[in-house]
Write a protein that holds these residues in place. Structure first.
Motif: not given
Length: 144
Positions: A111, A113, A118, A120
């Motif tokens: 994950e 940021h 965001r 994945v």
């Protein structure tokens, strides 16, 4: 007295040829170090950190939020400079899952940021003589 251009040009040319090379990125000795280099390169905009990690011919594929758009894929060599061009000192990442299939092959769900979004990521890594390298990355993007 005529100007001897060769005499003046040679020291200048020699200085250009002997200029210090760019700082090389260190070999990444573990998947954890590789992931630190990933976020570090994005935080600082140091493309050489990303180039040390991502195999130039490896594939980067994205799927838009909701999965409605077609999958888009590019080679890492095509995208790394654009990632580094917009550094984000607040970038963070964390491992959601890691599976080592062999001592030289790892799959990581990560994950990230970065830049207000965001991500994945599914990262496939191989250990090489030059350290751990990402050979493929799939990404799902959501806006923060």
């Amino acid at each position: 007295m005529p100007l001897d251009l060769v005499r003046f040009a040679l020291p200048f040319i020699a200085a250009l040829l002997t200029a210090a090379p760019a700082t090389a990125a260190p070999a990444l000795s573990s998947p954890d170090e590789a992931l630190e280099a990933y976020v570090g390169g994005l935080r600082t905009g140091r493309v050489e950190l990303l180039q040390a990690l991502f195999l130039p011919d490896g594939l980067f594929c994205t799927l838009a939020e909701g999965g409605d758009a077609p999958i888009g894929c590019k080679r890492f060599a095509e995208v790394l400079a654009s990632w580094a061009a917009r550094p984000d000192p607040a970038a963070t990442g964390r491992v959601l899952d890691r599976r080592d299939a062999t001592p030289s092959m790892s799959a990581v769900t990560y994950e990230l940021h970065f830049g207000g979004d965001r991500y994945v990521d599914q990262l496939l890594l191989y250990r090489t003589d030059a350290g751990w390298r990402v050979v493929a990355k799939t990404t799902a993007v959501t806006t923060a």
